[in-house]
Design a protein around this motif. Structure first.
Motif, PDB file in Angstrom:
ATOM      1  N   SER A   2      15.934  -8.732  -8.699  1.00  0.00           N
ATOM      2  CA  SER A   2      17.396  -8.707  -8.683  1.00  0.00           C
ATOM      3  C   SER A   2      18.011  -9.799  -9.529  1.00  0.00           C
ATOM      4  CB  SER A   2      17.897  -8.852  -7.245  1.00  0.00           C
ATOM      5  OG  SER A   2      17.508 -10.110  -6.712  1.00  0.00           O
ATOM      6  N   LYS A   5      20.689  -8.917 -12.054  1.00  0.00           N
ATOM      7  CA  LYS A   5      21.898  -8.284 -11.537  1.00  0.00           C
ATOM      8  C   LYS A   5      23.021  -9.312 -11.382  1.00  0.00           C
ATOM      9  CE  LYS A   5      19.901  -4.234 -10.891  1.00  0.00           C
ATOM     10  NZ  LYS A   5      20.291  -3.033 -11.658  1.00  0.00           N
ATOM     11  N   HIS A 142      16.918  -3.244  -1.763  1.00  0.00           N
ATOM     12  CA  HIS A 142      17.953  -2.296  -2.166  1.00  0.00           C
ATOM     13  C   HIS A 142      17.647  -1.710  -3.553  1.00  0.00           C
ATOM     14  CE1 HIS A 142      22.144  -0.807  -2.539  1.00  0.00           C
ATOM     15  NE2 HIS A 142      22.075  -1.256  -3.793  1.00  0.00           N
ATOM     16  N   VAL A 143      17.308  -2.573  -4.486  1.00  0.00           N
ATOM     17  CA  VAL A 143      17.036  -2.134  -5.860  1.00  0.00           C
ATOM     18  C   VAL A 143      15.747  -1.315  -5.922  1.00  0.00           C
ATOM     19  CG1 VAL A 143      16.523  -2.922  -8.194  1.00  0.00           C
ATOM     20  CG2 VAL A 143      18.316  -4.068  -6.855  1.00  0.00           C
ATOM     21  N   ASN A 145      14.357   0.531  -3.731  1.00  0.00           N
ATOM     22  CA  ASN A 145      14.480   1.843  -3.107  1.00  0.00           C
ATOM     23  C   ASN A 145      15.567   2.703  -3.744  1.00  0.00           C
ATOM     24  OD1 ASN A 145      12.709   2.105  -0.444  1.00  0.00           O
ATOM     25  ND2 ASN A 145      13.376  -0.040  -0.596  1.00  0.00           N
ATOM     26  N   ASP A 146      16.135   2.193  -4.842  1.00  0.00           N
ATOM     27  CA  ASP A 146      17.178   2.938  -5.540  1.00  0.00           C
ATOM     28  C   ASP A 146      18.292   3.346  -4.572  1.00  0.00           C
ATOM     29  OD1 ASP A 146      18.354   3.990  -7.811  1.00  0.00           O
ATOM     30  OD2 ASP A 146      17.452   5.975  -7.546  1.00  0.00           O
ATOM     31  N   GLN A 148      21.984   3.180  -2.672  1.00  0.00           N
ATOM     32  CA  GLN A 148      23.383   2.972  -3.050  1.00  0.00           C
ATOM     33  C   GLN A 148      24.083   2.046  -2.064  1.00  0.00           C
ATOM     34  OE1 GLN A 148      23.843   7.334  -3.239  1.00  0.00           O
ATOM     35  NE2 GLN A 148      24.787   7.031  -5.256  1.00  0.00           N
ATOM     36  N   ARG A 174      15.307   5.555   5.464  1.00  0.00           N
ATOM     37  CA  ARG A 174      16.601   6.077   5.036  1.00  0.00           C
ATOM     38  C   ARG A 174      17.451   6.341   6.273  1.00  0.00           C
ATOM     39  NH1 ARG A 174      18.014  10.430   0.277  1.00  0.00           N
ATOM     40  NH2 ARG A 174      20.283  10.467   0.632  1.00  0.00           N
ATOM     41  N   ASN A 205      25.988  -0.914  -4.250  1.00  0.00           N
ATOM     42  CA  ASN A 205      26.209  -0.794  -5.681  1.00  0.00           C
ATOM     43  C   ASN A 205      27.716  -0.873  -5.903  1.00  0.00           C
ATOM     44  OD1 ASN A 205      23.489  -0.466  -6.023  1.00  0.00           O
ATOM     45  ND2 ASN A 205      23.594   1.726  -6.505  1.00  0.00           N
ATOM     46  N   LYS A 237      22.715   7.626  -0.725  1.00  0.00           N
ATOM     47  CA  LYS A 237      21.447   7.142  -0.177  1.00  0.00           C
ATOM     48  C   LYS A 237      21.681   5.795   0.491  1.00  0.00           C
ATOM     49  CE  LYS A 237      16.582   6.339  -1.308  1.00  0.00           C
ATOM     50  NZ  LYS A 237      15.562   6.267  -2.401  1.00  0.00           N
TER      51      LYS A 237
END
Length: 437
Positions: A2, A5, A142-143, A145-146, A148, A174, A205, A237
């Motif tokens: 991260s 980011k 978070h990143v 697992n793609d 949102q 999830r 995001n 997600k």
């Protein structure tokens, strides 16, 4: 993962803290003192800064002046690095003369701050809890697992489900269901006694958050837990981050794994203090690798004249003169006169406990001058006539209930570095000074 980011943090520090009254009679919940020299808000801010999240907006609301002063004195970051800041933001009154209507509305009222900063990720955290957390580990989750939206979670007993947002997940973490403070719920997978609760800490995001805030404003929705997150389940997600996987350097084996306390009631606030006491506490305040930063302190060092002291903290500038302390927490500039006895108590700034006074299982707010021979905590029926007493028998003495007789402690001498808080076990000589928290 991260590090590339651009991250912006919002801290929800507008809590009224009605269940902490009378401690919140003149201050908001995040500004309530904790331990020897901290305030509750210092925990989330320390976690963010230790995680190298340096761009922080603190959203304030109720009785915020003492919190604003604390941030000004304790959390000023250099003006030479524009993206390193802790900035207090009041309600913007975008909808007329209204304060924040909910957690999501508080961010929406400041949506221009997101638009101008242009972050990749926005973290939204509460300011009401006692814990350590490496926020970067949650962002990395978070990143990876793609996701949102990611929600920090931990197990709580089923009987407490009405105090939290309850999260249901599939085997891949999830989120499949999100209900805010239900009266009853099902246990989490693999347990008969616990369910999965939201900690009120979110990673978004940025583009997803902006769209969700605008949509919620149009529909009149104002809260993340009640409105926005449940509505996003079918279209986005959402992932549940397991707080118990978060690792903090310097944590000792004897400390409670995944320590986290919601200090929203007087009893919980009182008990959390004593989790920090002793040579092997559940939560150690003096972790050098992950410090909980405190306000700068210009007072003199604590002074122990004589007495019997067991497992207590004596804040800077305090004087204990031939008295007895047992599981006591004295904040700054407290004077305990000869013959006084303080047992399982929290005594806040600039208070004096008079000669021969006895106090047991009590929280004494700041600027009190307990008269000589006073007795508190031994006759609860009598105490209820004067003070607030919790169901478990904790007596709460409001600030300035006992007006000062005279100056308690001489004016502090400025020093270049704040002295540490003294944590004392069985005292027979000089106090053992703990490291700067």
């Amino acid at each position: 993962m991260s590090r590339s980011k651009n991250i912006l943090a919002f801290v929800m520090a507008g809590g009224e803290g009605s269940r902490l009254h009378p401690l919140t009679a003149e201050r908001c919940k995040p500004a309530v003192p904790f331990n020897g020299k901290h305030r509750i808000v210092d925990f989330v801010l320390s976690n963010l800064v230790n995680s190298e999240v340096y761009s922080i907006y603190l959203l304030v609301q109720y009785k915020s002046q003492s919190l604003i002063e604390h941030i000004r004195q304790s959390w000023t970051m250099t003006r030479f690095i524009p993206q390193h800041f802790v900035t207090v933001v009041p309600p913007q009154m975008r909808n007329g003369p209204e304060w924040f209507q909910g957690t999501a509305d508080s961010v929406y009222q400041n949506i221009h701050l997101i638009e101008s900063f242009r972050p990749d990720i926005v973290v939204v955290f509460g300011a009401d809890h006692i814990y350590r957390m490496d926020v970067r580990q949650m962002i990395d989750f978070h990143v990876a697992n793609d996701a949102q939206v990611s929600v920090a979670t931990l197990p709580v007993v089923l009987s407490q489900c009405d105090q939290f947002g309850i999260v249901e997940t599939d085997e891949d973490h999830r989120i499949t269901g999100f209900v805010e403070k239900p009266q009853a719920t099902r246990p989490m997978p693999g347990s008969r006694t616990h369910t999965l609760a939201s900690m009120g800490n979110y990673v978004f995001n940025a583009d997803v958050l902006l769209a969700a805030l605008r949509s919620a404003h149009e529909t009149g929705h104002s809260d993340f837990g009640k409105h926005i997150l449940p509505a996003m389940l079918k279209t986005h997600k959402l992932m549940a981050y397991d707080f118990h996987t978060n690792t903090i350097p310097g944590t000792e084996p004897y400390e409670e794994s995944g320590y986290w306390r919601d200090v929203g009631t007087l009893d919980a606030y009182y008990e959390a203090h004593f989790d920090t006491l002793g040579a092997r506490p559940k939560f150690r305040m003096t972790n050098r690798h992950w410090p909980i930063y405190a306000s700068p302190d210009q007072a003199e060092s604590a002074q122990i004249e004589n007495g019997l002291i067991n497992r207590s903290i004596v804040g800077s500038g305090s004087i204990v003169d031939n008295a007895r302390l047992d599981h006591a927490m004295l904040r700054r500039s407290v004077l305990v006169e000869p013959g006084a006895e303080i047992e399982h108590c929290i005594v806040m700034e600039r208070s004096r406990v008079g000669r021969g006074a006895r106090i047991r299982r009590a929280i004494v707010d700041q600027d009190n001058d307990i008269p000589p021979g006073e007795s508190i905590g031994f006759d609860l029926e009598e105490d209820r006539r004067r003070f607030h007493v919790t169901p478990s028998g904790i007596v709460v003495v409001p600030a300035r209930f006992f007006p000062a007789r005279k100056q308690v402690v001489a004016a502090p001498t400025p020093s270049e570095q704040a002295p540490p808080v003294a944590q004392i076990e069985w005292l027979t000589g000089e106090p053992r000074l703990g490291a700067m928290a």
